[in-house]
Scaffold this active site. Structure first.
Site, short mmCIF file in Angstrom:
data_model
loop_
_atom_site.label_atom_id
_atom_site.label_comp_id
_atom_site.label_asym_id
_atom_site.label_seq_id
_atom_site.Cartn_x
_atom_site.Cartn_y
_atom_site.Cartn_z
CB THR A 122 46.16 -36.01 37.70
OG1 THR A 122 45.04 -35.95 36.81
CG2 THR A 122 47.34 -36.64 36.97
CD GLU A 154 40.33 -26.21 32.55
OE1 GLU A 154 40.17 -25.02 32.26
OE2 GLU A 154 41.16 -26.61 33.38
CG ASN A 218 46.87 -35.31 30.37
OD1 ASN A 218 46.05 -35.48 29.48
ND2 ASN A 218 46.54 -34.87 31.57
CB ALA A 262 51.57 -25.42 14.53
CB CYS A 270 45.84 -31.30 32.58
SG CYS A 270 44.39 -31.47 33.60
C1 UDX Z 1 43.76 -31.79 28.90
C2 UDX Z 1 43.44 -33.18 28.35
O1 UDX Z 1 42.99 -33.06 27.00
C3 UDX Z 1 42.38 -33.85 29.23
O2 UDX Z 1 42.15 -35.16 28.76
C4 UDX Z 1 42.89 -33.90 30.67
O3 UDX Z 1 41.90 -34.45 31.53
C5 UDX Z 1 43.26 -32.49 31.16
O4 UDX Z 1 44.20 -31.90 30.24
P1 UDX Z 1 42.62 -29.38 28.91
O5 UDX Z 1 43.71 -28.94 29.81
O6 UDX Z 1 41.21 -28.97 29.23
O7 UDX Z 1 42.58 -30.98 28.82
O8 UDX Z 1 42.98 -28.82 27.47
P2 UDX Z 1 43.13 -29.35 25.97
O9 UDX Z 1 41.92 -29.03 25.18
O10 UDX Z 1 43.60 -30.75 25.91
O11 UDX Z 1 44.29 -28.35 25.48
C6 UDX Z 1 45.51 -28.23 26.21
C7 UDX Z 1 46.42 -27.18 25.60
O12 UDX Z 1 46.97 -27.66 24.37
C8 UDX Z 1 45.76 -25.84 25.28
O13 UDX Z 1 46.64 -24.81 25.69
C9 UDX Z 1 45.63 -25.84 23.77
O14 UDX Z 1 45.68 -24.55 23.22
C10 UDX Z 1 46.85 -26.65 23.37
N1 UDX Z 1 46.70 -27.34 22.07
C11 UDX Z 1 45.79 -28.33 21.93
C12 UDX Z 1 47.53 -26.97 21.02
O15 UDX Z 1 48.37 -26.08 21.12
N2 UDX Z 1 47.40 -27.66 19.82
C13 UDX Z 1 46.51 -28.65 19.64
O16 UDX Z 1 46.46 -29.23 18.54
C14 UDX Z 1 45.67 -29.00 20.73
#
Ligand code: UDX
Length: 450
Positions: A122, A154, A218, A262, A270
């Site tokens: 990225t 991830e 993102n 929430a 990311c």
């Molecule tokens: C993210 C993007 O989803 C992905 O497309 C990009 O390539 C990299 O960043 P990732 O970092 O693996 O992926 O995590 P993701 O599952 O998206 O969750 C990110 C964070 O958001 C986590 O800390 C999760 O706990 C939080 N989250 C997610 C919430 O607090 N509430 C939600 O409803 C969803």
């Protein structure tokens, strides 16, 4: 798979690089994986996978014959024309992305008319243009450039690679963009809606737009999380229940149910980095991205709200014992980058509490980051003698905990559910004073009381 698939190079054997390499090997390409870290390459050669990602070790193992691991970039240049770049672009102190690893790759490229860099890392919008200019200046005008941002999550990265929502290819409309589309074609075919054109899942565009798709996606998802977290905070003041509210909102197909959970804030490699990078990028070009400032600030404050909740129940935290269940930034990973647990543990210690913790996978990665935190081997040992327990990461095994046993091991009765992962009524029956995020206090849902 057909042996006619073209070989590729993947530079950087981190999380994105390894998944991409193993994924394309699974589709039939020979993949030459290059990394400057000789120790990492040696471990990969020996069959060790340096990161925890479900299904990745199996995918690497079953495609071992098609994967080469080397520190020598010339091996990749000799055998492949497409060189996928998956090196780290961590934030600098200013919040801008650190592109030194990307620039090192650019420097290492020879003059060539038959190679292309395919950017998976990225990067800020404008990076592709800057790299093409560098190629010109360095006398390598024939070197092609393609932006192909990665959307892997991830914990589900292997599945995300093999079943992508969309593939974004930004290029100058030359052979390199065509070749990247061909590489992805089997995946586009596999996820196509029957009767519809598989290329509907492809966004073929210019380089800057492809770069922006990644950052904007993102930032939008992070905004969705900060939005629902603020709704949760207002729910706490007004007696509404955010889980019910999110369900009602999510049924509107313009909103959708995903990313409306929430909790105590987003983390990971990311979201925090990309939201800050987009804010900086806008600022550097003279635009003040007001909304993203709030998204970041809400996320920071959300991690700290747990302290207020604990103080509400326990008074001063000086001398109190607080147990954290879960440390990783989300379940099914050992990634501790920007994990909410880091801020929370530090704030608790600063408030005078003793902190204990358990994480099923991330404990070893977390240990050096959590000075003074006592790490236990299981949840019940972590909560032994604790005044309060905070669920920080919603690992499945925590959803299945015997809350009566947990309560029995503790000195106190406070349970803060930072991910709304537990059943409030079960927790109350186990003798807990339960508090979620934006939930009605100890209110069983209408469905469960019916
Ligand atoms: C993210 C993007 O989803 C992905 O497309 C990009 O390539 C990299 O960043 P990732 O970092 O693996 O992926 O995590 P993701 O599952 O998206 O969750 C990110 C964070 O958001 C986590 O800390 C999760 O706990 C939080 N989250 C997610 C919430 O607090 N509430 C939600 O409803 C969803």
């Amino acid at each position: 798979m057909s042996a006619a698939r073209e070989p590729i190079g993947v530079i950087g054997t981190g999380y994105v690089g390894l998944v991409t390499a193993a994924g394309f090997a699974e589709l039939g390409s020979d993949v030459i994986c290059v990394d400057i870290d000789a120790e990492k390459i040696a471990r990969l050669e020996a069959g060790e996978i340096p990161i925890y990602e479900p299904g990745l070790a199996e995918l690497v193992e079953s495609n071992r014959s098609r994967l080469t691991f080397t520190t020598d970039i010339s091996v990749a240049l000799e055998r492949a024309r497409l060189l996928f770049v998956a090196v780290g672009t961590p934030p600098t102190y200013s919040g801008d992305a650190d592109l030194s690893a990307v620039h090192a790759v650019v420097e290492a490229m020879p003059a060539s008319d038959r190679h292309a860099l395919v950017m998976k890392s990225t990067v800020p919008v404008g990076t592709g243009r800057a790299i093409k200019r560098l190629f010109e200046e360095q006398g390598k005008p024939g070197f092609r450039y393609v932006s192909c941002p990665e959307f892997l999550k991830e914990g589900t990265a292997v599945g995300d690679f093999l079943r992508p929502d969309r593939v974004v290819v930004g290029d100058d409309g030359d052979w390199a963009g065509d070749a990247v589309v061909e590489l992805y074609r089997p995946l586009l075919d596999a996820v196509a809606v029957p009767g519809e054109d598989p290329l509907d899942g492809l966004v073929r565009t210019d380089i800057a737009s492809a770069e922006m798709v990644k950052l904007a996606s993102n930032a939008f998802l992070a905004t969705k999380i900060s939005f629902i977290n603020e709704i949760a905070n207002v729910c706490e003041e007004t007696g509404a229940d955010v889980v019910e509210v999110a369900k009602g909102m999510g049924l509107d197909d313009r909103i959708g149910p995903k990313f409306l959970n929430a909790g105590i804030g987003f983390g990971g490699s990311c979201f925090p980095k990309d939201v800050t990078a987009l804010k900086q990028l806008a600022g550097n070009s003279g635009y003040h991205f007001q909304l993203l400032n709030s998204v970041i600030e809400v996320n920071e404050l959300q991690k700290r709200r747990v302290i207020g909740k604990l103080e509400k129940h326990l008074g001063s935290l000086v001398g109190k014992r607080i147990a954290l269940l879960g440390l990783a930034f989300k379940p099914n990973t050992d990634d501790m980058r920007e994990a909410s647990s880091l801020v929370l543990a530090a704030r608790l210690q600063a408030a005078g509490a003793t902190v204990t913790a358990f994480d099923p996978i991330a404990a070893e990665v977390a240990r050096p980051m959590l000075r003074g935190v006592v790490l236990s081997d299981d949840a019940v040992s972590a909560v032994a003698g604790a005044d309060a327990v905070v669920l920080v990461t919603e690992w499945q095994e925590f959803r299945e905990l015997d809350l009566g046993e947990l309560r029995g091991a503790m000195a106190g009765d406070v349970l803060i559910d930072g991910r709304n992962a537990l059943d409030a009524s079960v927790a109350a029956s186990a003798g807990f004073r339960y508090e979620g995020v934006g939930r009605r206090p100890q209110a069983p849902s209408l469905a469960s009381t019916a």
